[in-house]
Write a protein that holds these residues in place. Structure first.
Motif, short mmCIF file in Angstrom:
data_model
loop_
_atom_site.label_atom_id
_atom_site.label_comp_id
_atom_site.label_asym_id
_atom_site.label_seq_id
_atom_site.Cartn_x
_atom_site.Cartn_y
_atom_site.Cartn_z
N MET A 45 -22.25 28.29 27.81
CA MET A 45 -21.24 29.12 28.48
C MET A 45 -21.22 30.54 27.90
SD MET A 45 -19.69 27.11 30.70
CE MET A 45 -18.16 28.00 30.99
N GLN A 76 -23.79 26.11 43.40
CA GLN A 76 -22.81 27.10 42.93
C GLN A 76 -23.16 28.49 43.46
OE1 GLN A 76 -22.77 26.58 38.58
NE2 GLN A 76 -20.63 25.94 38.82
N LEU A 93 -20.62 33.75 32.28
CA LEU A 93 -21.84 33.23 32.88
C LEU A 93 -21.45 32.16 33.88
CD1 LEU A 93 -23.89 32.80 29.59
CD2 LEU A 93 -23.91 34.74 31.15
N SER A 94 -22.02 32.21 35.06
CA SER A 94 -21.70 31.19 36.05
C SER A 94 -22.81 31.11 37.09
CB SER A 94 -20.37 31.51 36.72
OG SER A 94 -20.19 30.65 37.83
#
Lengths: 348, 348
Positions: A96, A247, A168-169
């Motif tokens: 993450m 996502q 962060l994704s």
């Protein structure tokens, strides 16, 4: 006189076993905690001895993650349930973008479990925590009757600190971004499977279980524009990339020939009808970054002991179906799907 | 087309069972998470769907605690493993003086476990979390083969926020400080035991499982000088007070006649040869405060639904042996010791 331990002899770690009283909240549990757990895991927080650990303020966002570990066998080439339970949770925090700081550990132990094995596991946890620069600040021990568990299960929860401005994704991934992997795939799952099936090889297969926070710290300070990171555990590369594809709302195209897989892992996969991209890893990283930074990031990764075999393996593409597809070694194209069922049970 | 769930029919919660694939990291696990766990537990953090939950900064010290829950039977009068797993961890945070905010949950489920029971447990967790004003922000699910577990084990970890200036610890207890309890002792352990032994009563015994953070908030804002709080779970009042006695370096004198025990609990204790002060509670509080504030604190506690039967039960005294002693109903004096062995296994 120490009235607290007055009625019990010291734990016989060499020959002793866990019995129901070690989970009962009485003297035997206090003794197990002080003579085994606290002896190896001690730090200023664990030593507070209250119902909860009191930790200093963290002036930033927290990242929290939990994992229950039920791996079988408990000891395997390259690690054991103890080190795995530290690495798994440290990695979930680190991907993450956060700095892992504190861990808790909940033990569910089967009656009759040898104390010598428990100590070996706790020492392994202590070493893994030290190497990863995290502290185990709180714990709990429960005991279940023989036949109601399977040796030991360990649930760890981690807390990390996320620096301001960093997020962060998978949803930040854009068309053209590049997919990298930090090293060879399938080592953990195939090491466990080989142990379980009593397969013997000239070169013994080892789990890749490792804490990735050092590698990740180097990558984050490289200046490369990292969009998302994941450790491909259960479900392997295939599940991880399908998650990210959904996502991001994009598809992902992989090149099979670029994906690092050790020959001995490939051999077992062929023998058992498995595919390395579906298999769990415990010390590998998938990272997606802006195309213009991919070479720089690859160099940074290869410069770290845990990234020596890093490779660029694919690219994000426009695809409203969010499909992950792979160009095979033979020049064909195939779908890389989530597995519907169970391939390797109790891998972590 | 939703390609993610494209190959699986909806979960048949009424008739379905957990199988190994629900822990495998593939489609079946994704489906279990989305159709059962996320449906009941959803909140903005759990919905992030990354490896770790990202939580806002807390500008103060953190209190962290973990508990593995292996209670048997899973459903009992007054609660179940779901509500218990929330209450247990919320209470461990709250007794430190902190405000519980976030919980994680790790599930270890035995193959064949009915989905209908799992849903009942998850709904119970959701209700308990809502009542206690905490959010379940991260989770994990593992499945073990039939015969390698016992239905379901749940490990919860809690994070709370401790206001500046507040520190509660057994080492702050002074001679003359007063010991209070928030209500009757032994209800949880005896309710579980009665269920296990199939004992039937006119008035059914119920577990006291409850989240104590509301009661504790009222006590903290009463202005009473609270030295330490504990929830007397495994080992009961006896273990809790022995722990505090050792932390404080003092002895504790109790009055048996002042200790609230329900007649039906007392009856079962006599039947089974147990002592209510050794038995686990899951919604009771032991608090030690300065003598001059004891009456005021008692009034505050009795004013809260979870403290109606609160009582002053003892006092801290000088004693280099740190003994906990009790004046019995018959006028004698007896030692209140830690139990050496196991009285009631798998109570929480």
């Amino acid at each position: 006189m120490n009235s607290k331990a007055g009625y019990l002899r010291h734990l016989d770690i060499k020959n002793g076993q866990i019995d129901m009283s070690h989970g009962g909240g009485g003297r035997a549990m206090v003794q197990l905690i002080s003579e085994l757990f606290a002896r190896h895991l001690a730090n200023e927080y664990l030593s507070q001895g209250n119902d909860g650990a009191c930790l200093p303020a963290l002036n930033g966002r927290l990242i929290v993650s939990t994992d229950s570990h039920v791996v079988s066998p408990l000891f395997f080439p390259g690690g054991d349930i103890g080190s795995l339970s530290i690495h798994g949770t440290v990695n979930d925090i680190a991907v993450m973008g956060a700095t892992p700081l504190y861990l808790t550990a909940g033990f569910i132990i089967e009656e009759g479990f040898p104390l010598i094995d428990l100590e070996r596991i706790v020492i392994s946890m202590a070493c893994a925590a030290k190497d990863a620069n995290v502290q185990i600040v709180a714990g709990d021990t429960k005991v279940v009757e023989k036949g109601k568990g399977d040796g030991i299960f360990i649930t760890t929860t981690g807390i990390g600190f996320l620096p301001a401005g960093l997020t962060l994704s998978g949803s930040d991934v854009s068309q053209g971004d590049v997919v990298l992997v930090s090293g060879s795939l399938g080592d953990h799952g195939i090491a466990i499977m080989s142990q379980r099936e009593h397969l013997a090889f000239d070169t013994p297969l080892k789990s890749d279980t490792a804490a990735l926070n050092g590698l990740i710290a180097a990558m984050l300070s490289s200046g490369a524009m990292i969009k998302v990171m994941r450790d491909p555990t259960r479900g392997g590369l295939a599940a991880t990339l399908n998650e990210i594809a959904h996502q991001s709302g994009l598809g992902i195209h992989l090149h099979e020939s670029a994906i690092p897989v050790k020959p001995e892992v490939q051999a077992v996969c062929e023998l058992l009808g498995l595919d390395a991209i579906n298999i769990a890893n415990e010390g590998k990283l998938i990272v997606i970054c802006a195309a213009e930074h991919a070479d720089q990031l690859l160099a940074t990764m290869r410069n770290h002991p845990l990234g020596l075999d890093a490779a660029i393996i694919g690219v994000a593409v426009e695809d409203t179906n969010c499909f992950v597809q792979m160009k095979t070694k033979f020049g064909g194209q195939r779908m890389v799907d989530w597995l519907a069922g169970e391939q390797l049970p109790r891998i972590c």
